[in-house]
Scaffold this active site. Structure first.
Site, PDB file in Angstrom:
ATOM      1  N   ASP A   1      -2.014  -8.122  -3.194  1.00  0.00           N
ATOM      2  CA  ASP A   1      -1.591  -6.719  -3.197  1.00  0.00           C
ATOM      3  C   ASP A   1      -0.636  -6.402  -2.044  1.00  0.00           C
ATOM      4  OD1 ASP A   1      -1.694  -4.007  -4.094  1.00  0.00           O
ATOM      5  OD2 ASP A   1      -3.117  -3.539  -2.487  1.00  0.00           O
TER       6      ASP A   1
ATOM      7  N   ASP B   1      10.226  -3.464  -3.966  1.00  0.00           N
ATOM      8  CA  ASP B   1       9.171  -3.595  -2.972  1.00  0.00           C
ATOM      9  C   ASP B   1       9.352  -2.341  -2.134  1.00  0.00           C
ATOM     10  OD1 ASP B   1       7.810  -3.996  -0.507  1.00  0.00           O
ATOM     11  OD2 ASP B   1       7.636  -6.114  -1.027  1.00  0.00           O
ATOM     12  N   HIS B   2       8.452  -1.381  -2.281  1.00  0.00           N
ATOM     13  CA  HIS B   2       8.765  -0.062  -1.714  1.00  0.00           C
ATOM     14  C   HIS B   2       8.854  -0.092  -0.188  1.00  0.00           C
ATOM     15  CE1 HIS B   2       4.390   0.456  -1.157  1.00  0.00           C
ATOM     16  NE2 HIS B   2       4.684   1.389  -0.283  1.00  0.00           N
TER      17      HIS B   2
ATOM     18  N   HIS C   1       4.828  -6.981   0.475  1.00  0.00           N
ATOM     19  CA  HIS C   1       5.271  -6.192   1.629  1.00  0.00           C
ATOM     20  C   HIS C   1       5.284  -6.991   2.929  1.00  0.00           C
ATOM     21  CE1 HIS C   1       4.612  -3.258  -1.381  1.00  0.00           C
ATOM     22  NE2 HIS C   1       3.341  -3.042  -1.164  1.00  0.00           N
TER      23      HIS C   1
HETATM   24  C1  BG6 Z   1       0.841  -0.744  -2.467  1.00  0.00           C
HETATM   25  C2  BG6 Z   1      -0.530  -1.336  -2.614  1.00  0.00           C
HETATM   26  O1  BG6 Z   1       1.828  -1.655  -2.878  1.00  0.00           O
HETATM   27  O2  BG6 Z   1       1.065  -0.382  -1.114  1.00  0.00           O
HETATM   28  C3  BG6 Z   1      -1.585  -0.380  -2.114  1.00  0.00           C
HETATM   29  O3  BG6 Z   1      -0.769  -1.629  -3.986  1.00  0.00           O
HETATM   30  C4  BG6 Z   1      -1.289   0.073  -0.716  1.00  0.00           C
HETATM   31  O4  BG6 Z   1      -2.882  -0.979  -2.165  1.00  0.00           O
HETATM   32  C5  BG6 Z   1       0.150   0.573  -0.612  1.00  0.00           C
HETATM   33  O5  BG6 Z   1      -2.190   1.109  -0.373  1.00  0.00           O
HETATM   34  C6  BG6 Z   1       0.525   0.853   0.814  1.00  0.00           C
HETATM   35  O6  BG6 Z   1       1.764   1.489   0.857  1.00  0.00           O
HETATM   36  P1  BG6 Z   1       2.146   2.461   2.069  1.00  0.00           P
HETATM   37  O7  BG6 Z   1       3.559   2.860   1.774  1.00  0.00           O
HETATM   38  O8  BG6 Z   1       1.159   3.608   2.037  1.00  0.00           O
HETATM   39  O9  BG6 Z   1       2.001   1.646   3.304  1.00  0.00           O
END
Ligand code: BG6
Length: 479
Positions: free
Chosen positions: A229, A171-172, A234
């Site tokens: 998504d 989960d980035h 997140h």
């Molecule tokens: C991703 C989603 O996991 O996270 C995207 O699939 C979203 O839709 C993105 O734009 C957002 O990541 P960050 O790091 O830009 O907040």
């Protein structure tokens, strides 16, 4: 078994994630000498390419997506790369892939960033070619299914080849420095924890607002929607970090045990506790942008915005709502957590005409990391007409506090942890399943009520019903 992998195999090596995040992160780690000089990186995807062509492809991606000052030693980095084309759906090519990977006795980390339909055949192929031994780790990038059932299927397929202690689910958001700092804020300071409960906190808000729209991800996004998504992963991870009990140490098991308890304590969301929306044409930062239906080229019931009033049913959080909202094409890109404290029990200033506001802690996650605590202070003066109090911010701008530190890509941390085998910032199977269970029930509720998204103008904060969701409780979204 602990080991540092000396081979990294990237599935989906020609994809968007590889170009924007994985290759730049690995190159940045190389430039900072954080990865072993012996680490070899093997890319694979369907496209026919040789090593030289893949290096050229990678060079172009790096020039596009990695700032020049972080590209030190790029030639050396490119020399680590090789490439093997593969049709992941048939067993045939996997032996050649294994040959390209070479010996895995020191350790192999596999990063799977492919369509979910390819997970199972890929794992079968890897097993067939012997790329599943004790020194092999499997890292999975989302989407890991579309509901609990499909997520379990993927997890079962993975578990048949790689035990949980060698499975790393990304989960980035957990790779973001600012998200990790939540743990430092809560557990490395004395002053928050005694107040961090229903007795002192009125409510919590978590906002993940984006200005982007579909970004060309037509097929994926229209099947997913904002709930799957962004919330399923997140936002629930952010909620878990805010709400969890103090873990006994900063180790994978202790932290993940505490997070999963929170996720399992989430109360099923009731009717009227969610609002969904879909953006229409509007303007963001002065630029006209099309509506979702126009970008998609057809009508759709997919939500690009969702707001939820959530509850964590446990002793600490009894009666404290967690308002969550996320959406695309909102006025600004901002991720923040707002902890709204309660009023002091008795105002000694009331008789002097002073009004007070309760304290509020705003934890800015991105784009800037700022932690702001609003405190009441006395307006200077001789107070002949009564005492005046005003809210003033105690403001910590992290970039100022830590000048000279790189702003790292979340994947730098995660890839390094994968290579070295630290699961702390990866999501365990029971967490993912608890997340899906809660989200699936919300979707089932929408279906049962025949709920479809309300429209909102791009550049606004979502449908007015989302404002009403909070206002009904006397709460205003922080903007
Ligand atoms: C991703 C989603 O996991 O996270 C995207 O699939 C979203 O839709 C993105 O734009 C957002 O990541 P960050 O790091 O830009 O907040």
């Amino acid at each position: 078994m602990s080991f540092t992998a000396d081979r990294l195999l990237l599935f989906g090596a020609t994809g968007d994630l590889a170009q924007r995040m994985l290759l730049p992160s690995l190159c940045a780690l190389h430039a900072d000498e954080l990865i072993d000089p012996d680490l070899k990186i093997i890319g694979t995807a369907r496209t026919e390419m040789n090593d030289g062509e893949f290096r050229e492809f990678a060079r172009e991606a790096l020039e596009k997506f990695l700032p020049a000052e972080r590209r030190g030693g790029m030639a050396g980095f490119l020399n680590r790369l090789s490439y093997q084309p593969l049709d992941a759906t048939t067993l045939e090519g996997y032996n050649a892939l294994a040959e390209k990977v070479g010996p895995t006795d020191k350790g192999l980390a596999i990063f799977l960033s492919t369509a979910p339909s390819l997970f199972e055949p890929t794992i079968r192929g890897l097993q067939h070619a012997g790329l599943d031994g004790e020194t092999v780790r499997m890292c999975l990038e989302k989407p890991l299914g579309t509901d609990l059932g499909t997520s379990c299927e993927i997890n079962d397929a993975v578990a048949a080849a790689y035990p949980e202690e060698r499975t790393f689910r990304i989960d980035h958001y957990l790779g973001k420095e600012t998200v990790q700092n939540l743990l430092a804020l809560r557990f490395a300071n004395l002053m928050f924890e005694p107040l961090w409960n229903a007795a002192c906190i009125d409510h919590v808000q978590i906002t993940v607002a984006e200005t982007v729209g579909l970004e060309g991800r037509v097929a994926f996004y229209d099947d997913a929607g904002a709930l799957r998504d962004m919330v399923q992963n997140h936002m629930l991870q952010l909620l878990a970090l805010v709400a969890m009990e103090p873990p006994s140490d900063y180790e994978a098991t202790a932290i993940r045990d505490e997070k999963v308890k929170v996720l399992r304590s989430l109360r099923p969301v009731g009717e009227g506790e969610t609002v969904t929306g879909q953006y229409r044409a509007g303007a963001i930062g002065g630029q006209a942008v099309p509506g979702y239906d126009e970008e998609l080229g057809k009508d759709s019931d997919t939500e690009t915005f969702v707001a939820i009033k959530a509850h964590v049913d446990n002793w600490r959080w009894k009666g404290v709502p967690f308002y969550l909202r996320t959406g695309k094409r909102l006025p600004e890109r901002v991720t923040e957590i707002v902890v709204q404290f309660r009023c002091v029990p008795h105002s000694i200033f009331a008789g002097k005409g002073a009004t007070m506001q309760p304290n509020r802690l705003v934890i800015g996650i991105q784009p800037e990391e700022n932690i702001t605590l609003s405190l009441m202070a006395k307006v200077p003066g001789l107070d002949r007409e009564g005492i005046r109090l005003r809210q003033v911010p105690l403001n910590i701008a992290m970039p100022d506090a830590f000048v000279g530190q790189h702003r790292r890509i979340a994947y730098e941390r995660l890839l390094l942890d994968l290579i070295e085998g630290d699961q702390t910032l990866f999501v365990r199977r029971d967490e993912v399943e608890a997340q899906w269970e809660w989200v699936d029930a919300i979707r089932a509720g929408w279906d049962a009520q025949g709920m479809t998204p309300k429209t909102y103008t791009s550049g606004s904060w979502g449908p007015s019903a989302a404002i009403a969701l909070a206002e009904r409780d006397g709460v205003t979204w922080h903007e």
